[in-house]
Design a protein around this motif. Structure first.
Motif, PDB file in Angstrom:
ATOM      1  N   GLN A 127      37.809  43.442  36.229  1.00 27.83           N
ATOM      2  CA  GLN A 127      38.183  42.755  34.996  1.00 27.83           C
ATOM      3  C   GLN A 127      39.173  43.574  34.177  1.00 27.83           C
ATOM      4  OE1 GLN A 127      37.182  39.490  34.494  1.00 27.83           O
ATOM      5  NE2 GLN A 127      36.546  39.945  36.583  1.00 27.83           N
ATOM      6  N   ALA A 128      38.979  44.893  34.173  1.00 24.99           N
ATOM      7  CA  ALA A 128      39.908  45.763  33.444  1.00 24.99           C
ATOM      8  C   ALA A 128      41.296  45.704  34.073  1.00 24.99           C
ATOM      9  CB  ALA A 128      39.396  47.199  33.433  1.00 24.99           C
ATOM     10  N   LEU A 129      41.348  45.701  35.412  1.00 27.50           N
ATOM     11  CA  LEU A 129      42.631  45.601  36.103  1.00 27.50           C
ATOM     12  C   LEU A 129      43.301  44.264  35.794  1.00 27.50           C
ATOM     13  CD1 LEU A 129      44.682  46.744  38.111  1.00 27.50           C
ATOM     14  CD2 LEU A 129      43.313  45.731  39.962  1.00 27.50           C
ATOM     15  N   MET A 130      42.509  43.195  35.791  1.00 27.90           N
ATOM     16  CA  MET A 130      43.036  41.883  35.479  1.00 27.90           C
ATOM     17  C   MET A 130      43.591  41.842  34.061  1.00 27.90           C
ATOM     18  SD  MET A 130      43.506  38.932  36.852  1.00 27.90           S
ATOM     19  CE  MET A 130      43.715  37.184  36.485  1.00 27.90           C
ATOM     20  N   LEU A 131      42.889  42.483  33.142  1.00 26.72           N
ATOM     21  CA  LEU A 131      43.343  42.534  31.757  1.00 26.72           C
ATOM     22  C   LEU A 131      44.663  43.311  31.658  1.00 26.72           C
ATOM     23  CD1 LEU A 131      42.893  42.008  28.742  1.00 26.72           C
ATOM     24  CD2 LEU A 131      41.514  44.111  28.669  1.00 26.72           C
ATOM     25  N   ALA A 132      44.741  44.432  32.382  1.00 29.13           N
ATOM     26  CA  ALA A 132      45.959  45.241  32.348  1.00 29.13           C
ATOM     27  C   ALA A 132      47.152  44.462  32.899  1.00 29.13           C
ATOM     28  CB  ALA A 132      45.752  46.523  33.141  1.00 29.13           C
ATOM     29  N   VAL A 133      46.956  43.784  34.031  1.00 33.88           N
ATOM     30  CA  VAL A 133      48.036  42.991  34.617  1.00 33.88           C
ATOM     31  C   VAL A 133      48.475  41.886  33.660  1.00 33.88           C
ATOM     32  CG1 VAL A 133      48.608  41.372  36.472  1.00 33.88           C
ATOM     33  CG2 VAL A 133      47.409  43.498  36.988  1.00 33.88           C
ATOM     34  N   THR A 134      47.512  41.275  32.992  1.00 30.54           N
ATOM     35  CA  THR A 134      47.812  40.208  32.041  1.00 30.54           C
ATOM     36  C   THR A 134      48.639  40.728  30.871  1.00 30.54           C
ATOM     37  OG1 THR A 134      45.753  39.077  32.632  1.00 30.54           O
ATOM     38  CG2 THR A 134      46.796  38.444  30.563  1.00 30.54           C
ATOM     39  N   ILE A 135      48.243  41.886  30.334  1.00 30.12           N
ATOM     40  CA  ILE A 135      48.978  42.471  29.202  1.00 30.12           C
ATOM     41  C   ILE A 135      50.388  42.866  29.619  1.00 30.12           C
ATOM     42  CG2 ILE A 135      49.061  44.455  27.643  1.00 30.12           C
ATOM     43  CD1 ILE A 135      45.993  44.351  27.568  1.00 30.12           C
ATOM     44  N   ILE A 136      50.514  43.499  30.790  1.00 28.04           N
ATOM     45  CA  ILE A 136      51.835  43.908  31.279  1.00 28.04           C
ATOM     46  C   ILE A 136      52.726  42.683  31.514  1.00 28.04           C
ATOM     47  CG2 ILE A 136      53.045  44.957  33.221  1.00 28.04           C
ATOM     48  CD1 ILE A 136      50.668  46.910  33.444  1.00 28.04           C
TER      49      ILE A 136
END
Length: 472
Positions: A127-136
């Motif tokens: 979920q953290a990786l998904m959040l990071a990709v979304t923000i980027i």
């Protein structure tokens, strides 16, 4: 400066925006499911009763297969059979009759999940990786959209709009005659025209504000930016062309060049603020900048060819510069200035070659390198340049200068046989060695052969190409 944006800019912007939206809604959906699942109190054991397969594309045409289970479980007295595509795995992972602990919603037992779905390091890391990709994705999407907007709009209220205007030929800021060889000059005439067009676009936007609330502010700001840009450009040209002229013996040229560039630029972008024209036009100054940059007046210049070859090449350089100025509309003022300063340029040019010769004398000995015979160089240069300045065409002047240079070189080598031992008189370093002084002029002028670099035939073909370029 506004520009035509690349279609890829908008493509990447929309692609990343779609990626952001997909990730964002996926995260929202996952968060809501996780929040509901925290209240589930039902527990059961699920059994894999069927294994289903599907695929997704990896790349454009490569299918990647995966499988997911169909789970059967009981909630109280009710039995359920449900697909569970949330738990996709590689082929062969699941086997029939495998059992997994489940949690389910007691108010709606058909809603269930594996017991370990919302726990463990890999869940939260995913979920953290998904959040990071979304923000980027959002960041770069906004970045591309912003660049597209700035490429197609001028923001008159932004200080950066005016700051960008005030630095014409920005890539050449800091150039001086003394350090010009450290820079790469790439089409300054085209770049300056782009700067002028930039001013005109902003000027059109300022005019569109006529009668508006900020009309006077924008008018004054435009005028101030035009004056600042003209001052900057005047300083650049003065430091290059003006200094060159003065180093070559002409007085008062820094100020004359500054005023010429200052007035010429304002005449193009803000005529109301332009003073009387200077001695030179912007087009003439741009031609001179290119010549000075390519002139060889830098610490790395050297030549290992005979004096007569050097004298001929200097005469050709003068003729090329004069012709380019004449054919581009240059008047007698600038052509006279070039003619008057060229002997000073020749002296500076030979100083650079002498530095190279002195270094090689220390390394390889006096028998291979001697100081230049400047009288021999100047006699060929003066003879050829005088014929070009007279009634003869360049081609005729080149022919006569080449014959004169070859005959003088032969006479000097006969009078002083030691010259044959010098590096610069070796056949590989002597562009005049292949020139046949006995050839008649018509044969020479009708030749289409390109000789070795800096040979008479090389200069002839090079001149023809220059004339074709200038005619175009």
């Amino acid at each position: 400066m506004t520009a035509t944006p690349s279609p890829l800019t908008l493509f990447y912007a929309w692609l990343l925006l779609l990626l952001f939206l997909a990730g964002f809604f996926g995260l929202i959906q996952e968060f809501l499911l996780w929040k509901r699942a925290r209240k589930w109190r039902g527990a059961a054991t699920g059994t894999v009763v069927e294994i289903r397969k599907n695929y997704r594309y990896r790349g454009l045409f490569v299918k990647r297969w995966y499988e997911y289970p169909v789970i059967a479980y009981k909630a109280g007295s009710r039995s359920f059979r449900q697909e569970y595509p949330r738990r996709k795995r590689e082929l062969g992972y699941y086997e029939p009759c495998e059992q997994y602990p489940l949690i389910y919603n007691e108010d709606n037992p058909s809603e269930f999940a594996f017991g370990d779905t919302f726990s463990g390091f890999f869940y939260y890391a995913g979920q953290a990786l998904m959040l990071a990709v979304t923000i980027i994705s959002l960041y770069y999407s906004a970045h591309f959209f912003m660049n597209h907007y700035l490429d197609t709009h001028e923001l008159l209220w932004e200080e950066q709009t005016w700051a960008d205007l005030e630095r014409p030929l920005a890539a050449y800021q800091g150039m001086e005659f003394s350090n010009l060889y450290n820079y790469t000059i790439d089409n300054p005439d085209t770049r300056l025209e782009e700067d002028v067009e930039h001013f005109r676009r902003v000027g059109g936007m300022v005019e569109a504000q006529r009668g508006g609330k900020h009309d006077e502010t924008y008018q004054n700001r435009y005028r101030a930016s035009a004056i600042a840009a003209a001052d900057s450009l005047g300083g650049t040209f003065s430091g290059i062309v003006g200094t060159f002229f003065e180093e070559c013996g002409l007085e008062g040229q820094r100020e004359a060049v500054y005023q010429s560039a200052y007035a010429g630029f304002l005449e193009r972008v803000c005529p109301d603020a332009a003073p009387a024209p200077g001695l030179y036009s912007l087009d003439e100054l741009l031609i001179l900048v290119n010549f000075i940059h390519d002139s060889g007046l830098n610490p790395y210049e050297y030549r290992d060819d005979p004096e007569e070859s050097i004298g001929l090449s200097l005469a050709v350089s003068y003729a090329r510069l004069d012709a380019e100025l004449a054919l581009s509309g240059g008047d007698e003022t600038v052509r006279t200035a070039v003619s008057d300063c060229f002997p000073g340029y020749v002296s500076l040019y030979l100083d650079q070659i002498d530095l190279h010769v002195l270094e090689n004398r220390k390394k390889y000995g006096k028998e291979h390198y001697t100081r230049l015979n400047r009288e021999a160089i100047l006699s060929v240069y003066s003879y050829t340049a005088a014929r070009y300045q007279g009634p003869d065409s360049f081609e005729t002047a080149l022919w006569e200068g080449s014959v004169f240079a070859r005959e003088q070189m032969t006479a000097r080598m006969q009078a002083d046989p030691a010259l044959r031992g010098l590096v610069r008189y070796g056949a590989e370093n002597n562009p005049l060695a292949e020139f046949d002084a006995g050839m008649d002029k018509e044969t020479f002028l009708s030749s289409r052969e390109r000789g070795t670099y800096q040979s008479p035939l090389y200069y002839l073909q090079d001149w023809r190409e220059l004339m074709e370029d200038l005619d175009d």
